[in-house]
Design a protein around this motif. Structure first.
Motif, PDB file in Angstrom:
ATOM      1  N   GLU A   1     -24.455  60.511  80.314  1.00  0.00           N
ATOM      2  CA  GLU A   1     -23.255  59.677  80.362  1.00  0.00           C
ATOM      3  C   GLU A   1     -22.608  59.695  81.752  1.00  0.00           C
ATOM      4  OE1 GLU A   1     -22.587  57.848  77.927  1.00  0.00           O
ATOM      5  OE2 GLU A   1     -23.462  58.772  76.151  1.00  0.00           O
TER       6      GLU A   1
ATOM      7  N   SER B   1     -30.081  62.691  74.760  1.00  0.00           N
ATOM      8  CA  SER B   1     -30.958  61.540  75.012  1.00  0.00           C
ATOM      9  C   SER B   1     -30.416  60.630  76.121  1.00  0.00           C
ATOM     10  CB  SER B   1     -31.134  60.722  73.728  1.00  0.00           C
ATOM     11  OG  SER B   1     -29.886  60.164  73.316  1.00  0.00           O
ATOM     12  N   THR B   2     -29.108  60.750  76.416  1.00  0.00           N
ATOM     13  CA  THR B   2     -28.495  59.861  77.403  1.00  0.00           C
ATOM     14  C   THR B   2     -27.584  60.653  78.335  1.00  0.00           C
ATOM     15  OG1 THR B   2     -28.501  58.053  75.794  1.00  0.00           O
ATOM     16  CG2 THR B   2     -27.104  57.785  77.730  1.00  0.00           C
TER      17      THR B   2
ATOM     18  N   ARG C   1     -31.271  60.642  84.778  1.00  0.00           N
ATOM     19  CA  ARG C   1     -31.053  59.403  84.016  1.00  0.00           C
ATOM     20  C   ARG C   1     -32.311  59.038  83.229  1.00  0.00           C
ATOM     21  NH1 ARG C   1     -26.213  57.637  85.033  1.00  0.00           N
ATOM     22  NH2 ARG C   1     -25.260  57.789  87.094  1.00  0.00           N
ATOM     23  N   GLN C   2     -33.476  59.242  83.844  1.00  0.00           N
ATOM     24  CA  GLN C   2     -34.724  58.915  83.177  1.00  0.00           C
ATOM     25  C   GLN C   2     -35.057  59.919  82.073  1.00  0.00           C
ATOM     26  OE1 GLN C   2     -37.643  58.639  86.286  1.00  0.00           O
ATOM     27  NE2 GLN C   2     -36.728  56.798  87.188  1.00  0.00           N
TER      28      GLN C   2
ATOM     29  N   SER D   1     -25.075  62.753  75.984  1.00  0.00           N
ATOM     30  CA  SER D   1     -24.869  62.454  74.567  1.00  0.00           C
ATOM     31  C   SER D   1     -25.216  63.717  73.777  1.00  0.00           C
ATOM     32  CB  SER D   1     -25.762  61.290  74.129  1.00  0.00           C
ATOM     33  OG  SER D   1     -27.128  61.587  74.381  1.00  0.00           O
TER      34      SER D   1
ATOM     35  N   PRO E   1     -32.813  63.188  80.574  1.00  0.00           N
ATOM     36  CA  PRO E   1     -31.714  64.157  80.650  1.00  0.00           C
ATOM     37  C   PRO E   1     -32.158  65.605  80.462  1.00  0.00           C
ATOM     38  CG  PRO E   1     -31.025  62.250  79.397  1.00  0.00           C
ATOM     39  CD  PRO E   1     -32.499  62.094  79.635  1.00  0.00           C
TER      40      PRO E   1
END
Length: 221
Positions: free
Chosen positions: A173, A170-171, A191-192, A166, A194
């Motif tokens: 994808e 923060s994410t 994933r936990q 993102s 980025p």
């Protein structure tokens, strides 16, 4: 029965509709009227609800249009058999049984739509619109899923690390499996958090990498 596979069809192509009603004269009338509504429609009719599943299984049907009360079977019985073959098949109940109880049962069973029979011609325009909408949505979803699978296969068949964050990092994808082999870092770690992508980077390069990633996040190449 064979395992179902959605045909490779695109919006604008022929739409194969299977109409089931145990009253032959009414079935014939509906079939003709629906076919007249859209040049793409190819409408097949049967008065035997017990053969619907077999027809769906072998003939590439796009949508089932069914009466509710048909002798020993109901439209929901037909729906159940069709769903065993194709869980996403558009299925519309077209019935003169218009009680709230039946409508509620139909919705709970997962029908795509529910239309009450009427004598006015406009009902066929409504039916045609609903059929086209459900079939085109299903085809679009099928094409999108197929494209996603193809992109995933391409991403996995490269030696490069491909990833999407993102804009604010923060994410995570998407990231392909090449990351673990190249950087020795698990995908679950990313994933936990980025920003953990920065951990394997040499300290002297971290600032440059952050600036480059910020430019990309802002839409610059």
């Amino acid at each position: 029965m064979t395992e179902f596979s959605q045909p490779d069809r695109v919006p604008g192509e022929e739409i194969h509709i299977l109409h089931v009603d145990d009253e032959p004269d009414f079935a014939s009338m509906v079939t003709q009227n629906i076919a007249n509504e859209d040049d793409r429609f190819r409408v097949q009719s049967t008065t035997d609800p017990s053969e619907v599943a077999d027809i769906v299984d072998v003939e590439g049907v796009d949508c089932v249009l069914s009466d509710y009360m048909m002798g020993e079977m109901t439209g929901l019985d037909v729906l159940s058999e069709v769903r065993e073959i194709d869980p996403e098949m558009p299925f519309i109940l077209f019935t003169d049984t218009g009680s709230e109880a039946v409508a509620s049962e139909a919705i709970s069973a997962g029908v795509s739509d529910y239309v009450i029979k009427d004598v006015i011609k406009e009902q066929y325009t409504l039916l045609a619109s609903k059929i086209a909408t459900h079939v085109e949505r299903r085809r679009a979803e099928t094409m999108a899923n197929r494209t996603q699978r193809q992109l995933h296969e391409l991403a996995e068949n490269t030696n490069d690390v491909l990833f999407l964050f993102s804009a604010d990092w923060s994410t995570l994808e998407y990231i392909n499996s090449q990351h673990e082999g190249m950087f020795g870092q698990s995908i679950e770690t990313l994933r936990q958090d980025p920003t953990a992508f920065l951990q394997p980077v040499h300290p002297d390069d971290v600032d440059d990498l952050k600036k480059g990633m910020q430019k990309v996040s802002e839409g610059h190449p």
